[in-house]
Design a protein around this motif. Sequence first.
Motif, PDB file in Angstrom:
ATOM      1  N   LYS A 104      -1.905 -44.680 -36.035  1.00 16.77           N
ATOM      2  CA  LYS A 104      -1.479 -43.845 -35.221  1.00 16.77           C
ATOM      3  C   LYS A 104      -1.854 -42.232 -35.084  1.00 16.77           C
ATOM      4  O   LYS A 104      -2.374 -41.855 -35.973  1.00 16.77           O
TER       5      LYS A 104
ATOM      6  N   HIS B  76      -0.739 -38.382 -33.172  1.00 19.04           N
ATOM      7  CA  HIS B  76      -0.020 -37.688 -32.334  1.00 19.04           C
ATOM      8  C   HIS B  76      -0.883 -37.047 -31.213  1.00 19.04           C
ATOM      9  O   HIS B  76      -2.021 -36.528 -31.623  1.00 19.04           O
ATOM     10  N   ASN B  77      -0.155 -36.821 -30.023  1.00 24.96           N
ATOM     11  CA  ASN B  77      -0.904 -36.086 -28.837  1.00 24.96           C
ATOM     12  C   ASN B  77      -1.322 -34.530 -29.517  1.00 24.96           C
ATOM     13  O   ASN B  77      -2.544 -34.148 -29.072  1.00 24.96           O
ATOM     14  N   ASN B  78      -0.600 -34.102 -30.342  1.00 21.93           N
ATOM     15  CA  ASN B  78      -0.976 -32.671 -30.711  1.00 21.93           C
ATOM     16  C   ASN B  78      -2.252 -32.708 -31.423  1.00 21.93           C
ATOM     17  O   ASN B  78      -2.743 -31.674 -31.642  1.00 21.93           O
TER      18      ASN B  78
ATOM     19  N   ASN C  26       3.952 -34.535 -24.222  1.00 24.91           N
ATOM     20  CA  ASN C  26       4.952 -35.066 -25.136  1.00 24.91           C
ATOM     21  C   ASN C  26       6.266 -35.389 -24.547  1.00 24.91           C
ATOM     22  O   ASN C  26       6.980 -36.183 -24.780  1.00 24.91           O
TER      23      ASN C  26
ATOM     24  N   TYR D 106       5.892 -43.260 -28.010  1.00 24.94           N
ATOM     25  CA  TYR D 106       5.638 -42.543 -29.137  1.00 24.94           C
ATOM     26  C   TYR D 106       4.504 -41.536 -28.489  1.00 24.94           C
ATOM     27  O   TYR D 106       3.822 -41.858 -27.636  1.00 24.94           O
TER      28      TYR D 106
ATOM     29  N   GLY E 217       1.832 -40.308 -28.229  1.00 20.47           N
ATOM     30  CA  GLY E 217       0.394 -40.322 -28.959  1.00 20.47           C
ATOM     31  C   GLY E 217      -0.141 -41.750 -28.847  1.00 20.47           C
ATOM     32  O   GLY E 217       0.498 -42.392 -27.828  1.00 20.47           O
TER      33      GLY E 217
ATOM     34  N   LYS F 180      -1.134 -45.151 -30.504  1.00 24.33           N
ATOM     35  CA  LYS F 180      -0.914 -46.039 -31.823  1.00 24.33           C
ATOM     36  C   LYS F 180      -1.162 -47.735 -31.533  1.00 24.33           C
ATOM     37  O   LYS F 180      -1.040 -48.007 -30.454  1.00 24.33           O
TER      38      LYS F 180
END
Length: 209
Positions: free
Chosen positions: A162, A164-166, A181, A190, A192, A194
């Motif tokens: 996975k 994360h969006n960040n 988010n 989640y 993001g 994955k």
Amino acid sequence: MKTAIQIILTVAILALGYLCVESIQKPVRFKQAHNERKEKVIERLEGIREAQRAYKSIHQEFTGSFDTLINFIKNDSLSLVRMEGRLTDSMLEEGMTELKALKLGIIQRDTTLVSVKDSLFGKNYIVDSLRYVPFTNNEQFEMDATTIETASGVEVPIFEAKVHNNVYLKGLDKQQIINLNDEDLAYERYPGLKVGSLTEANNSAGNWE
């Protein structure tokens, strides 16, 4: 000639118009960039999934190590079975089985070994790139593997990869990322992208599917 007040009003109107246009264009630009990055990240995650499935077909488990997975892709082989001939409907009706057909030479099987890399990605694929998140400064996907016990007591291997969006959206509009988010968390998703799961056997599905 325009008075100072007229000039100020004109500038204010132009500025207000720019802000209105920008308030519309900003989310549009973010969506376009988001979709572009999302597409490339999903492509990389799908590659990880295919490599993990191939690894499991040989080792009966997934791996949580990119070093192990990449070494497997570079150096291991998969068995490719090619079958010549086929059973006709009349043969099947007469009770002919594939095993009998093999013994009689009606059908033939030829097993060859094919490089994992060539089979899954092609000769020109840069295998070492598999661990890195597109559009980042060599940020790596988070990946782990384990086994869980089903309700019937069967041990099932699972893995998860996975980002994360960040991480993969870094450099884009911060407020838009925060909004994305918040939306994911509101729907208990989640925040993001994955593939797979470490809490359930989901057939290595991606959360975009």
